[in-house]
Design a protein around this motif. Structure first.
Motif, PDB file in Angstrom:
ATOM      1  N   LYS A  89     -17.342  18.511  16.275  1.00 58.28           N
ATOM      2  CA  LYS A  89     -17.800  19.831  15.843  1.00 58.28           C
ATOM      3  C   LYS A  89     -17.744  19.945  14.324  1.00 58.28           C
ATOM      4  O   LYS A  89     -18.657  20.477  13.690  1.00 58.28           O
ATOM      5  CB  LYS A  89     -16.939  20.922  16.473  1.00 58.28           C
ATOM      6  CG  LYS A  89     -17.189  21.120  17.944  1.00 58.28           C
ATOM      7  CD  LYS A  89     -16.271  22.182  18.513  1.00 58.28           C
ATOM      8  CE  LYS A  89     -16.446  22.341  20.003  1.00 58.28           C
ATOM      9  NZ  LYS A  89     -15.497  23.321  20.565  1.00 58.28           N
ATOM     10  N   LYS A  90     -16.660  19.421  13.740  1.00 55.11           N
ATOM     11  CA  LYS A  90     -16.521  19.472  12.286  1.00 55.11           C
ATOM     12  C   LYS A  90     -17.614  18.654  11.608  1.00 55.11           C
ATOM     13  O   LYS A  90     -18.206  19.078  10.621  1.00 55.11           O
ATOM     14  CB  LYS A  90     -15.140  18.942  11.880  1.00 55.11           C
ATOM     15  CG  LYS A  90     -14.832  19.102  10.408  1.00 55.11           C
ATOM     16  CD  LYS A  90     -13.541  18.429  10.013  1.00 55.11           C
ATOM     17  CE  LYS A  90     -12.340  19.096  10.650  1.00 55.11           C
ATOM     18  NZ  LYS A  90     -11.074  18.497  10.181  1.00 55.11           N
ATOM     19  N   TRP A  91     -17.894  17.460  12.148  1.00 57.16           N
ATOM     20  CA  TRP A  91     -18.939  16.616  11.569  1.00 57.16           C
ATOM     21  C   TRP A  91     -20.303  17.276  11.704  1.00 57.16           C
ATOM     22  O   TRP A  91     -21.132  17.199  10.805  1.00 57.16           O
ATOM     23  CB  TRP A  91     -18.954  15.244  12.226  1.00 57.16           C
ATOM     24  CG  TRP A  91     -17.763  14.403  11.898  1.00 57.16           C
ATOM     25  CD1 TRP A  91     -16.952  14.504  10.815  1.00 57.16           C
ATOM     26  CD2 TRP A  91     -17.247  13.330  12.677  1.00 57.16           C
ATOM     27  NE1 TRP A  91     -15.966  13.563  10.872  1.00 57.16           N
ATOM     28  CE2 TRP A  91     -16.119  12.820  12.005  1.00 57.16           C
ATOM     29  CE3 TRP A  91     -17.614  12.744  13.873  1.00 57.16           C
ATOM     30  CZ2 TRP A  91     -15.373  11.766  12.492  1.00 57.16           C
ATOM     31  CZ3 TRP A  91     -16.870  11.685  14.349  1.00 57.16           C
ATOM     32  CH2 TRP A  91     -15.764  11.211  13.661  1.00 57.16           C
ATOM     33  N   ALA A  92     -20.557  17.910  12.862  1.00 57.06           N
ATOM     34  CA  ALA A  92     -21.850  18.563  13.058  1.00 57.06           C
ATOM     35  C   ALA A  92     -22.026  19.717  12.064  1.00 57.06           C
ATOM     36  O   ALA A  92     -23.109  19.881  11.486  1.00 57.06           O
ATOM     37  CB  ALA A  92     -21.972  19.069  14.492  1.00 57.06           C
ATOM     38  N   SER A  93     -20.961  20.504  11.861  1.00 53.90           N
ATOM     39  CA  SER A  93     -21.084  21.615  10.907  1.00 53.90           C
ATOM     40  C   SER A  93     -21.252  21.091   9.483  1.00 53.90           C
ATOM     41  O   SER A  93     -22.026  21.656   8.699  1.00 53.90           O
ATOM     42  CB  SER A  93     -19.865  22.534  11.000  1.00 53.90           C
ATOM     43  OG  SER A  93     -18.700  21.865  10.594  1.00 53.90           O
ATOM     44  N   ILE A 115     -24.880  20.031   4.823  1.00 52.52           N
ATOM     45  CA  ILE A 115     -25.543  19.079   3.913  1.00 52.52           C
ATOM     46  C   ILE A 115     -27.053  19.186   4.045  1.00 52.52           C
ATOM     47  O   ILE A 115     -27.781  19.161   3.045  1.00 52.52           O
ATOM     48  CB  ILE A 115     -25.048  17.650   4.184  1.00 52.52           C
ATOM     49  CG1 ILE A 115     -23.586  17.517   3.775  1.00 52.52           C
ATOM     50  CG2 ILE A 115     -25.903  16.628   3.465  1.00 52.52           C
ATOM     51  CD1 ILE A 115     -22.947  16.207   4.179  1.00 52.52           C
ATOM     52  N   MET A 116     -27.536  19.316   5.279  1.00 51.96           N
ATOM     53  CA  MET A 116     -28.983  19.412   5.479  1.00 51.96           C
ATOM     54  C   MET A 116     -29.533  20.711   4.891  1.00 51.96           C
ATOM     55  O   MET A 116     -30.665  20.741   4.426  1.00 51.96           O
ATOM     56  CB  MET A 116     -29.316  19.324   6.978  1.00 51.96           C
ATOM     57  CG  MET A 116     -28.993  17.963   7.580  1.00 51.96           C
ATOM     58  SD  MET A 116     -29.812  16.598   6.743  1.00 51.96           S
ATOM     59  CE  MET A 116     -31.440  16.760   7.406  1.00 51.96           C
ATOM     60  N   ARG A 117     -28.752  21.803   4.897  1.00 54.01           N
ATOM     61  CA  ARG A 117     -29.199  23.052   4.272  1.00 54.01           C
ATOM     62  C   ARG A 117     -29.228  22.911   2.753  1.00 54.01           C
ATOM     63  O   ARG A 117     -30.127  23.418   2.094  1.00 54.01           O
ATOM     64  CB  ARG A 117     -28.277  24.215   4.662  1.00 54.01           C
ATOM     65  CG  ARG A 117     -28.535  24.788   6.016  1.00 54.01           C
ATOM     66  CD  ARG A 117     -27.801  26.105   6.207  1.00 54.01           C
ATOM     67  NE  ARG A 117     -26.390  26.038   5.853  1.00 54.01           N
ATOM     68  CZ  ARG A 117     -25.389  25.766   6.686  1.00 54.01           C
ATOM     69  NH1 ARG A 117     -25.660  25.528   7.948  1.00 54.01           N
ATOM     70  NH2 ARG A 117     -24.138  25.753   6.266  1.00 54.01           N
ATOM     71  N   GLU A 118     -28.226  22.255   2.190  1.00 53.17           N
ATOM     72  CA  GLU A 118     -28.166  22.116   0.733  1.00 53.17           C
ATOM     73  C   GLU A 118     -29.217  21.145   0.204  1.00 53.17           C
ATOM     74  O   GLU A 118     -29.706  21.299  -0.908  1.00 53.17           O
ATOM     75  CB  GLU A 118     -26.775  21.640   0.312  1.00 53.17           C
ATOM     76  CG  GLU A 118     -25.702  22.682   0.476  1.00 53.17           C
ATOM     77  CD  GLU A 118     -24.332  22.165   0.084  1.00 53.17           C
ATOM     78  OE1 GLU A 118     -24.236  21.002  -0.388  1.00 53.17           O
ATOM     79  OE2 GLU A 118     -23.353  22.897   0.259  1.00 53.17           O
ATOM     80  N   HIS A 119     -29.546  20.134   0.987  1.00 55.20           N
ATOM     81  CA  HIS A 119     -30.516  19.117   0.559  1.00 55.20           C
ATOM     82  C   HIS A 119     -31.618  19.020   1.605  1.00 55.20           C
ATOM     83  O   HIS A 119     -31.607  18.133   2.445  1.00 55.20           O
ATOM     84  CB  HIS A 119     -29.831  17.757   0.406  1.00 55.20           C
ATOM     85  CG  HIS A 119     -28.641  17.794  -0.493  1.00 55.20           C
ATOM     86  ND1 HIS A 119     -28.751  17.871  -1.850  1.00 55.20           N
ATOM     87  CD2 HIS A 119     -27.303  17.791  -0.226  1.00 55.20           C
ATOM     88  CE1 HIS A 119     -27.542  17.897  -2.389  1.00 55.20           C
ATOM     89  NE2 HIS A 119     -26.645  17.857  -1.418  1.00 55.20           N
TER      90      HIS A 119
END
Length: 122
Positions: free
Chosen positions: A64-68, A73-77
């Motif tokens: 869950k932590k890795w998914a969040s 990261i995908m939102r920032e980049h």
């Protein structure tokens, strides 16, 4: 686990000899040892199962932590519209021509099983 001193163990042994009797004491101790071994085996299985459940819960928490973190990261980049258009290194031919492998001026080439390069007959 149990805090027994030598004097307490001696008192238990004397009571066991008096109650059980010296003839039956070895068989009683063997039976008690078998029951203790079974109890330890059950506790080991319980502990192994409990450890597996804890490990699985920790793995789910990490996923869950890795998914969040991945979503952040995908939102920032954000991805480019066409990812294939990114400048990737491309292979280009070298400017110099490769050395000729059949150079007759090479004295280290002493092969006799092949005809010379200029001979048209095989």
């Amino acid at each position: 686990m149990f805090d027994l001193s030598i004097s307490e163990i001696a008192i238990i042994a004397i009571i066991a000899v008096v109650v059980i009797g010296p003839k039956e004491l070895p068989r009683a101790l063997a039976t008690a040892g078998k029951w203790m071994a079974k109890g330890r085996g059950i506790m080991a299985n319980f502990r192994t199962g409990l450890d597996a459940m804890v490990r699985e819960a920790e793995l789910q928490e990490m996923e869950k932590k890795w998914a969040s973190e991945n979503e952040r990261i995908m939102r920032e980049h954000p991805a480019l519209p066409d990812d294939s258009a990114v400048d990737e290194p491309k292979m280009e031919p070298l400017d110099a021509s490769p050395p000729d492998a059949s150079d007759p001026s090479d004295p280290s080439d002493n092969r006799t099983d092949f005809p010379p390069a200029g001979d048209p007959k095989p």
